[in-house]
Scaffold this motif. Structure first.
Motif, PDB file in Angstrom:
ATOM      1  N   GLY A  81      41.030  54.558  52.744  1.00 62.96           N
ATOM      2  CA  GLY A  81      41.192  55.284  51.489  1.00 62.96           C
ATOM      3  C   GLY A  81      42.426  54.832  50.716  1.00 62.96           C
ATOM      4  O   GLY A  81      43.026  55.608  49.966  1.00 62.96           O
ATOM      5  N   THR A  82      42.807  53.560  50.898  1.00 63.02           N
ATOM      6  CA  THR A  82      43.997  53.025  50.240  1.00 63.02           C
ATOM      7  C   THR A  82      43.816  53.010  48.723  1.00 63.02           C
ATOM      8  O   THR A  82      42.794  52.537  48.231  1.00 63.02           O
ATOM      9  CB  THR A  82      44.261  51.584  50.725  1.00 63.02           C
ATOM     10  N   ALA A  98      42.095  42.911  52.901  1.00 56.64           N
ATOM     11  CA  ALA A  98      42.834  43.947  52.174  1.00 56.64           C
ATOM     12  C   ALA A  98      41.877  44.977  51.578  1.00 56.64           C
ATOM     13  O   ALA A  98      42.146  46.183  51.596  1.00 56.64           O
ATOM     14  CB  ALA A  98      43.687  43.325  51.079  1.00 56.64           C
ATOM     15  N   ILE A  99      40.745  44.511  51.051  1.00 54.59           N
ATOM     16  CA  ILE A  99      39.762  45.435  50.477  1.00 54.59           C
ATOM     17  C   ILE A  99      39.077  46.225  51.585  1.00 54.59           C
ATOM     18  O   ILE A  99      38.815  47.425  51.448  1.00 54.59           O
ATOM     19  CB  ILE A  99      38.723  44.666  49.636  1.00 54.59           C
ATOM     20  N   THR A 100      38.787  45.566  52.717  1.00 52.99           N
ATOM     21  CA  THR A 100      38.194  46.255  53.861  1.00 52.99           C
ATOM     22  C   THR A 100      39.101  47.396  54.327  1.00 52.99           C
ATOM     23  O   THR A 100      38.637  48.508  54.604  1.00 52.99           O
ATOM     24  CB  THR A 100      37.957  45.271  55.023  1.00 52.99           C
ATOM     25  N   ALA A 101      40.402  47.124  54.396  1.00 52.44           N
ATOM     26  CA  ALA A 101      41.360  48.156  54.800  1.00 52.44           C
ATOM     27  C   ALA A 101      41.381  49.295  53.794  1.00 52.44           C
ATOM     28  O   ALA A 101      41.505  50.470  54.173  1.00 52.44           O
ATOM     29  CB  ALA A 101      42.760  47.539  54.934  1.00 52.44           C
ATOM     30  N   ALA A 102      41.255  48.962  52.515  1.00 52.36           N
ATOM     31  CA  ALA A 102      41.234  50.004  51.483  1.00 52.36           C
ATOM     32  C   ALA A 102      40.022  50.908  51.649  1.00 52.36           C
ATOM     33  O   ALA A 102      40.108  52.134  51.501  1.00 52.36           O
ATOM     34  CB  ALA A 102      41.236  49.359  50.095  1.00 52.36           C
ATOM     35  N   ARG A 138      47.655  51.045  44.226  1.00 50.12           N
ATOM     36  CA  ARG A 138      49.074  50.703  44.327  1.00 50.12           C
ATOM     37  C   ARG A 138      49.409  50.122  45.700  1.00 50.12           C
ATOM     38  O   ARG A 138      50.124  49.119  45.814  1.00 50.12           O
ATOM     39  CB  ARG A 138      49.926  51.938  44.043  1.00 50.12           C
ATOM     40  N   ASP A 139      48.898  50.742  46.764  1.00 52.76           N
ATOM     41  CA  ASP A 139      49.154  50.222  48.111  1.00 52.76           C
ATOM     42  C   ASP A 139      48.427  48.906  48.339  1.00 52.76           C
ATOM     43  O   ASP A 139      48.926  48.007  49.029  1.00 52.76           O
ATOM     44  CB  ASP A 139      48.729  51.244  49.163  1.00 52.76           C
ATOM     45  N   PHE A 140      47.228  48.781  47.768  1.00 53.25           N
ATOM     46  CA  PHE A 140      46.477  47.524  47.853  1.00 53.25           C
ATOM     47  C   PHE A 140      47.284  46.396  47.209  1.00 53.25           C
ATOM     48  O   PHE A 140      47.408  45.300  47.764  1.00 53.25           O
ATOM     49  CB  PHE A 140      45.128  47.698  47.149  1.00 53.25           C
ATOM     50  N   GLU A 141      47.831  46.659  46.049  1.00 49.18           N
ATOM     51  CA  GLU A 141      48.626  45.654  45.341  1.00 49.18           C
ATOM     52  C   GLU A 141      49.879  45.286  46.133  1.00 49.18           C
ATOM     53  O   GLU A 141      50.256  44.110  46.223  1.00 49.18           O
ATOM     54  CB  GLU A 141      49.013  46.165  43.952  1.00 49.18           C
ATOM     55  N   THR A 180      40.962  44.579  38.862  1.00 50.18           N
ATOM     56  CA  THR A 180      39.527  44.290  38.703  1.00 50.18           C
ATOM     57  C   THR A 180      38.888  43.959  40.047  1.00 50.18           C
ATOM     58  O   THR A 180      37.794  44.448  40.365  1.00 50.18           O
ATOM     59  CB  THR A 180      39.327  43.119  37.725  1.00 50.18           C
ATOM     60  N   ILE A 181      39.537  43.127  40.848  1.00 44.52           N
ATOM     61  CA  ILE A 181      39.016  42.752  42.169  1.00 44.52           C
ATOM     62  C   ILE A 181      38.855  43.990  43.047  1.00 44.52           C
ATOM     63  O   ILE A 181      37.817  44.177  43.700  1.00 44.52           O
ATOM     64  CB  ILE A 181      39.960  41.731  42.843  1.00 44.52           C
ATOM     65  N   TYR A 182      39.872  44.835  43.049  1.00 45.06           N
ATOM     66  CA  TYR A 182      39.865  46.044  43.876  1.00 45.06           C
ATOM     67  C   TYR A 182      38.723  46.970  43.485  1.00 45.06           C
ATOM     68  O   TYR A 182      37.885  47.344  44.320  1.00 45.06           O
ATOM     69  CB  TYR A 182      41.220  46.742  43.717  1.00 45.06           C
ATOM     70  N   HIS A 183      38.657  47.338  42.235  1.00 48.12           N
ATOM     71  CA  HIS A 183      37.684  48.337  41.815  1.00 48.12           C
ATOM     72  C   HIS A 183      36.253  47.798  41.789  1.00 48.12           C
ATOM     73  O   HIS A 183      35.314  48.524  42.128  1.00 48.12           O
ATOM     74  CB  HIS A 183      38.064  48.893  40.450  1.00 48.12           C
ATOM     75  N   THR A 184      36.077  46.548  41.405  1.00 47.36           N
ATOM     76  CA  THR A 184      34.730  45.982  41.377  1.00 47.36           C
ATOM     77  C   THR A 184      34.120  45.960  42.771  1.00 47.36           C
ATOM     78  O   THR A 184      32.960  46.344  42.970  1.00 47.36           O
ATOM     79  CB  THR A 184      34.750  44.559  40.790  1.00 47.36           C
ATOM     80  N   ASN A 185      34.888  45.530  43.759  1.00 48.31           N
ATOM     81  CA  ASN A 185      34.358  45.442  45.120  1.00 48.31           C
ATOM     82  C   ASN A 185      34.143  46.811  45.740  1.00 48.31           C
ATOM     83  O   ASN A 185      33.167  47.020  46.476  1.00 48.31           O
ATOM     84  CB  ASN A 185      35.289  44.585  45.981  1.00 48.31           C
TER      85      ASN A 185
END
Length: 413
Positions: free
Chosen positions: A70-71, A62-66, A74-77, A116-121
Motif C-alpha cells: 500500500g505504498t 518497486a511497483i510490486t512493493a507498492a 511519495r515513498d515509491f519516489e 505516470t509509471i506508478y499510477h498507470t501500472n
C-alpha cells in the motif's frame, strides 16, 4: 494530472489478484510505447526508453512493493528516484534510436514520469484483478456499465462511453475496459440483469476507430476513438494472450509481397517462438490456462459435477497444444495455440467419464511428435495422432470473430 491521480486512494484497493497480475509480468524493453502491441502491455512490463533490464527489474520490484504494502507515491519516489539517478536515467539525455539510428535528446526520468509509471501500472493491475472477479461472478452479475471518471477534470473524449451497459462477454470490453489512457480514472460497475434492464441496456455498439502512425516505423495502429493506442486492450493477461498471436501475425502484411516467399519460413518460426515465449512467461505460471496445471485439474473435477445447463454457460478456454511451424504449413494456418472450450470439455466428461477424459488430454502433450495424418475438410482441420493410449483424432476450426484455433472434437479412435 497530479491532482487527478491523487484522488485515487490505492491503499484501500489492494488485492491479491492485482498483485499476482503485476508481479508475474515479464520484462520487455521498448524505445517507444508505440513499439509494443497493445495487448503486450497485459503480459509484459515496459517503460519507454528504459532499455536496461536491471533498471526495468528494479522499477517492477518497486511497483510490486507498492501493491503489496500500500505504498503511496511519495515513498515509491523516495525508493526509485535515487536509483534511477545513479544509473543516469534521469532528466534529458541523448539516446540513439535503435530503429532509425538517429541520435537525439529525449526525456528520461522525472517526477512527472515516475508518477505516470506508478499510477498507470497500479490502475492497470487493479483492472486486471477486477476482470478476474467479474468472470467469477458474471453468472449473477452478467452486465457491465461504463461509469464516469472520478477525476476532478473529466476527459471529453471518454464521455462518449459514459453509461454504456453491455453484457460482460460483449467484445466491446476487450477494447474500452478502463483505464483507457494515462491518468484515466474511469471505471465499470457490474449489474444484475434486472438492474441493467431498469437502467436500459445499450444497443450493440460499433466503435469508431482512429489511426495512429508510429513515426519511426511507419506502422499504423487503429484504436477506438478517445482511447490511447497502448490502452486498446483488456488488462487481463489471459484474455490478452488469446488475441496476441493474431495481432502479431497481422504485421506480416507489412512485408512486401516479393519478399514474403523468402522470409516465410523464418517468419513462422519467429511467430512460433514468440507465442511459446508468451505461454512460458512467469505471469502465466500461477493462473495459466494450460491443461497441464492444478487449476485445470480442479476445474475438470468441478465440470464433472455440473448440470448440463451450467456447462452450456461455461465459456473459458484452455490451451491444449502448440502448433509447430511445419503443422501450420501443412494446415495452411497462422495459429500457434489450439484452445479447448469448456463447453466441449463438459460434454466430453459427460460422455466419456472423468478418468477417460484425463487420459485423453494427457496424450495431447506428445501430439506433435506422433502425428499420423493432417488434413483439411470443409473449413475444419483434422489431426490424427498416436500416443501410448492408442490412436486419437483432433478436429479444429478457426473462430471467425476472435481468430483463435479452437478444438471442436477430440476423440480416441
Amino acid at each position: 494530472m497530479g491532482d487527478e491521480y491523487d484522488e485515487a486512494n490505492f491503499a484501500k484497493l489492494i488485492n491479491f489478484e492485482a498483485l499476482a497480475n503485476f508481479k508475474g509480468k515479464s520484462l520487455l524493453s521498448s524505445y517507444s510505447y508505440l513499439d509494443m502491441l497493445a495487448r503486450e502491455h497485459a503480459v509484459a512490463f515496459s517503460v519507454a526508453k528504459m532499455l536496461d533490464e536491471d533498471m526495468l527489474s528494479e522499477t517492477q520490484d518497486a511497483i510490486t512493493a507498492a501493491l503489496a504494502n500500500g505504498t503511496d507515491f511519495r515513498d515509491f519516489e523516495k525508493r526509485l528516484k535515487p536509483y534511477l539517478m545513479s544509473r543516469g536515467w534521469w532528466g534529458e539525455q541523448v539516446m540513439t534510436d535503435p530503429v532509425t539510428g538517429e541520435r537525439k535528446a529525449v526525456q528520461l526520468g522525472s517526477t512527472r514520469r515516475l508518477r505516470t509509471i506508478y499510477h498507470t501500472n497500479l490502475h492497470s493491475s487493479y483492472a486486471a484483478g477486477q476482470w478476474q472477479r467479474i468472470q467469477d461472478t458474471k453468472a449473477a452479475l452478467p452486465y457491465l456499465q461504463y461509469m464516469p471518471s472520478v477525476a476532478g477534470r473529466k476527459r471529453d473524449e471518454h464521455k462518449r462511453y459514459y453509461g454504456i451497459i453491455r453484457p460482460v462477454d460483449d467484445p466491446i470490453w476487450q477494447r474500452i475496459m478502463p483505464p483507457n489512457g494515462y491518468g484515466c480514472l474511469c471505471w465499470v460497475k457490474q449489474l444484475t440483469r434486472a438492474q441493467a434492464e431498469r437502467a436500459g441496456i445499450s444497443d450493440e455498439i460499433e466503435l469508431d476507430e482512429v489511426e495512429t502512425e508510429n513515426p519511426r516505423t511507419g506502422d499504423k495502429i487503429k484504436s477506438p476513438q478517445g482511447i490511447d493506442p497502448s490502452f486498446d486492450h483488456n488488462h487481463d493477461r489471459l484474455t490478452a494472450i488469446r488475441s496476441l498471436y493474431s495481432e502479431k501475425a497481422q504485421t506480416w502484411s507489412h512485408v512486401p509481397k516479393a519478399k514474403q516467399a523468402a522470409k516465410a519460413e523464418q517468419y513462422k518460426l519467429d511467430l512460433d517462438n514468440y507465442m511459446q515465449t508468451v505461454l512460458d512467461m512467469p505471469s502465466l505460471k500461477p493462473m495459466t490456462p494450460h491443461i497441464n496445471t492444478e487449476q485445470f485439474a480442479e476445474r475438470l473435477t468441478a465440470l464433472s459435477k455440473m448440470s448440463a445447463a451450467d456447462i452450456a454457460k461455461a465459456d473459458r478456454q484452455w490451451a491444449v497444444a502448440s502448433m509447430s511451424a511445419s503443422v501450420q504449413d501443412q494446415l495452411g494456418i497462422d495459429n500457434v495455440i489450439a484452445w479447448l472450450p469448456e463447453r466441449l470439455l463438459g460434454d466430453m466428461v459427460g460422455k466419456m467419464g472423468l478418468d477417460d477424459v484425463r487420459a485423453l488430454l494427457a496424450s495431447t502433450s506428445d501430439m506433435l511428435g506422433s502425428i499420423e495424418q493432417i488434413s483439411k475438410s470443409g473449413g475444419q482441420y483434422v489431426i490424427t495422432y498416436t500416443s501410448d493410449k492408442g490412436l486419437h483424432k483432433m478436429t479444429l476450426a478457426v473462430d471467425s470473430e476472435l481468430k483463435t484455433l479452437n478444438i471442436i472434437e477430440l476423440v480416441r479412435m
